[in-house]
Design a protein around this motif. Structure first.
Motif, short mmCIF file in Angstrom:
data_model
loop_
_atom_site.label_atom_id
_atom_site.label_comp_id
_atom_site.label_asym_id
_atom_site.label_seq_id
_atom_site.Cartn_x
_atom_site.Cartn_y
_atom_site.Cartn_z
N PRO A 179 0.83 -1.21 0.00
CA PRO A 179 0.00 0.00 0.00
C PRO A 179 0.86 1.25 0.00
N GLY A 180 0.20 2.37 -0.16
CA GLY A 180 0.91 3.64 -0.20
C GLY A 180 1.16 4.23 1.17
N SER A 181 0.86 3.49 2.22
CA SER A 181 1.08 3.96 3.58
C SER A 181 1.76 2.85 4.37
N ARG A 182 1.80 3.00 5.68
CA ARG A 182 2.38 1.97 6.52
C ARG A 182 1.35 0.92 6.95
N SER A 183 0.28 0.83 6.24
CA SER A 183 -0.76 -0.14 6.56
C SER A 183 -0.19 -1.55 6.58
N ARG A 184 -0.67 -2.37 7.53
CA ARG A 184 -0.26 -3.76 7.61
C ARG A 184 -1.15 -4.64 6.74
N GLN A 185 -2.13 -4.05 6.09
CA GLN A 185 -3.06 -4.82 5.28
C GLN A 185 -2.49 -4.96 3.86
N THR A 186 -1.71 -6.00 3.68
CA THR A 186 -0.93 -6.12 2.45
C THR A 186 -1.26 -7.37 1.65
N ALA A 187 -1.86 -8.39 2.25
CA ALA A 187 -2.12 -9.64 1.55
C ALA A 187 -3.43 -9.54 0.76
N ILE A 188 -3.56 -10.35 -0.27
CA ILE A 188 -4.75 -10.40 -1.11
C ILE A 188 -5.35 -11.80 -0.98
N TYR A 189 -6.61 -11.88 -0.55
CA TYR A 189 -7.26 -13.18 -0.39
C TYR A 189 -7.60 -13.75 -1.76
N ILE A 190 -7.35 -15.04 -1.96
CA ILE A 190 -7.67 -15.71 -3.22
C ILE A 190 -8.93 -16.55 -3.03
N HIS A 191 -9.93 -16.31 -3.87
CA HIS A 191 -11.12 -17.16 -3.91
C HIS A 191 -11.23 -17.85 -5.27
N SER A 192 -10.31 -17.59 -6.15
CA SER A 192 -10.32 -18.13 -7.51
C SER A 192 -10.16 -19.65 -7.50
#
Length: 541
Positions: free
Chosen positions: A426-439
């Motif tokens: 992300p463009g900040s220091r957010s810890r929310q970096t992973a992307i969940y896969i439902h594919s």
């Protein structure tokens, strides 16, 4: 079902925003067409929220609003939704089955029986379908069909018509979809295949097979649940419009449409699984799977055998980043598959403080308790080794003591297959970096691409109702290129080199792929981690 056919065109659609937009556009086409028996909309989903927002700009339009506009324009809309069995709901009070039932019943009550305004002749009909498969199973197919004067198009894939699946292609997590919490941050990646031509007709045949359940009862538990639109004419099924293969655009791409089902009294249909095993055996350059789970024992065993054979292909497995708050046991099951595939392909293993090279061993073996009895796995695993916790690895180094270790206690590998996760810096220091896969997508040598509803789990391969398309030839290459661009990756041969060891290695606001290590995984047995799993075992996932 396993049927060879052709599509005139195929197109991969990525993520909820694009998929819901494609549905809105398809419904627009039908709404603006002159009424005709051969112009209609047909849906079949595991879950449908009638209040789902299809598009947000310039104005929000919900699924209910759009379907009613189609009916008001004089067209017929027919919807199939899964209706969990009473026993399933009783044993899962307040959990997944009951929640889906309540959502689908609300949609049935909001839409079923709707008649188009001003005597337009349009209507919306609903079937709440009871899936008479193995206990605890579901009908998991996701199908959109729309016909314009007999010209049929189809969408199939992994996305339900629910807000959970809302995310844009950049996976910014702005719409409160997906799996929330650190490190996922309301993201979800998914895939859908659009196709036409005779292949769409084959998909419609499967839809019609299910729709017929409105007209007869052969099971003690029945075929339809509360919310199903009453039948005014018992002979109506015979007059249902059906697209004709010969009236479709000429097929240029070979496609196989395959299913999983456990509804038959005479046996299961596991054609998706058998075709995947066939592709694993035939692959020479690379094998790629992505999904929230890769745990079906038959697929894992086939892949391990291919890795042990001479000249194995590159193997890439994409799964969500493991995280402690995951409410499902998928991370644990993915770890076991990771360990088995790594042991089939690595140069050395570290366990119990020892590092042993494969070339120095006279024996190198993974011991599994649930290899042979596929049809009995759901029985045996409820008695012993419920979570495969005693599965182990052993090797015999020359001139050294034997090394034996449970898979759950392995410490590391040198070389071998890796699992990967999609991430976004992300463009900040957010810890929310992973992307969940439902594919639920697989690729083989740029020759075959698989897109559909079937997860790479035991239940999807053996007893849930599933539908997937196997696209052959040039279409498979296009699907791979579209998908890899989405992750900012190049070719399968360059995949591991393009992957990163830490999110900080990516540029700001850029998506990429993270190499997973053993230490990423929580190896606690799920029933120990969460007592809610005490009656569950891996066969239910």
């Amino acid at each position: 079902m396993k049927k060879q056919t052709q599509a005139a065109t195929t197109r991969l659609i990525l993520d909820g925003e694009n998929f819901f937009g494609a549905i809105h556009d398809a419904l627009d086409e039908v709404e603006q067409s002159e009424p005709s028996p051969n112009t209609y909309v047909r849906l079949a989903f595991w879950e449908i929220e009638h209040e789902l927002v299809l598009v947000r700009d310039p104005d929000e339009v919900t699924l209910e609003e759009k379907l009613k506009r189609v009916a008001d324009a004089g067209h017929r809309v027919q919807i199939i939704m899964w209706c969990p069995a009473r026993l399933d709901i009783r044993f899962q009070r307040g959990q997944l089955s009951e929640n889906v039932y309540n959502t689908n019943l609300a949609t049935a009550n909001a839409l079923g029986g709707y008649r188009g305004q001003n005597d337009s002749g349009g209507s919306i009909e609903v079937l709440m379908e009871i899936y008479n498969g193995w206990n605890g199973s579901s009908v998991h197919q996701k199908i959109v069909l729309w016909s314009l004067q007999g010209q049929l198009n189809a969408l199939i894939g992994g996305i339900n018509l629910a807000g959970f699946y809302w995310d844009n292609a950049a996976h910014e997590g702005r719409h409160e979809g997906g799996m929330g919490g650190v490190p996922l941050g309301d993201t979800v990646h998914d895939t859908v295949l659009q196709l036409d031509g005779p292949a769409a007709v084959v998909i419609e045949e499967e839809w019609l097979r299910r729709w017929k359940k409105r007209y007869y009862t052969t099971q003690l538990s029945g075929n339809q649940g509360a919310g199903t639109t009453p039948i005014s004419d018992p002979m109506d099924y015979d007059r249902q419009p059906r697209a004709r293969a010969e009236a479709q655009p000429r097929g240029r791409e070979n496609v196989v449409i395959a299913t999983t089902s456990s509804e038959s009294y005479l046996g299961r249909v596991t054609d998706i699984q058998s075709l995947l095993v066939e592709q694993i055996r035939d692959a020479r350059q690379y094998i790629y799977f992505e999904g929230f789970i890769f745990s079906d024992p038959t697929l894992v065993a086939a892949l391990a055998a291919r890795l042990r054979a001479p000249n194995p292909p590159i193997v890439i497995i994409m799964v969500p980043m493991p995280y402690a708050e995951n409410p499902f046991p998928f991370d644990y099951l993915n770890y076991l598959s990771f360990a088995k595939l790594a042991l089939a392909s690595c140069d050395a293993v570290t366990a119990k403080g020892r590092t042993v090279a494969r070339e120095d061993c006279s024996r190198w073996k993974v011991s599994e308790s649930l290899n042979a009895w596929s049809t009995l796995r759901s029985v045996t695993s409820t008695v012993t080794n419920r979570w495969m916790e005693t599965d182990s690895f052993s090797c015999q180094p020359r001139n050294e003591a034997e090394l034996t270790c449970p898979l759950l206690q392995l410490e590391g590998f040198r070389g071998g297959v890796r699992f990967y996760s999609p991430v976004r810096r992300p463009g900040s220091r957010s810890r929310q970096t992973a992307i969940y896969i439902h594919s639920k997508l697989a690729l083989f040598d740029d020759n075959v691409a698989v897109v559909g509803s079937a997860n790479f789990s035991y239940r999807s391969m053996v007893y849930d109702g599933e539908l997937s398309a196997f696209v052959h030839g040039e279409g498979a290459r296009r699907i791979r290129e579209t998908l890899f661009r989405h992750y900012n990756m190049r070719t399968p041969q360059q995949w591991d080199g393009d992957a990163v060891d830490a999110v900080e290695d990516l540029q700001l606001r850029r998506t990429g792929v993270l190499r997973l290590e053993l230490e990423h995984y929580d190896r606690r047995i799920p029933s120990v981690k969460d007592p809610a799993y005490k009656w569950a075992n891996h066969t239910f996932f």
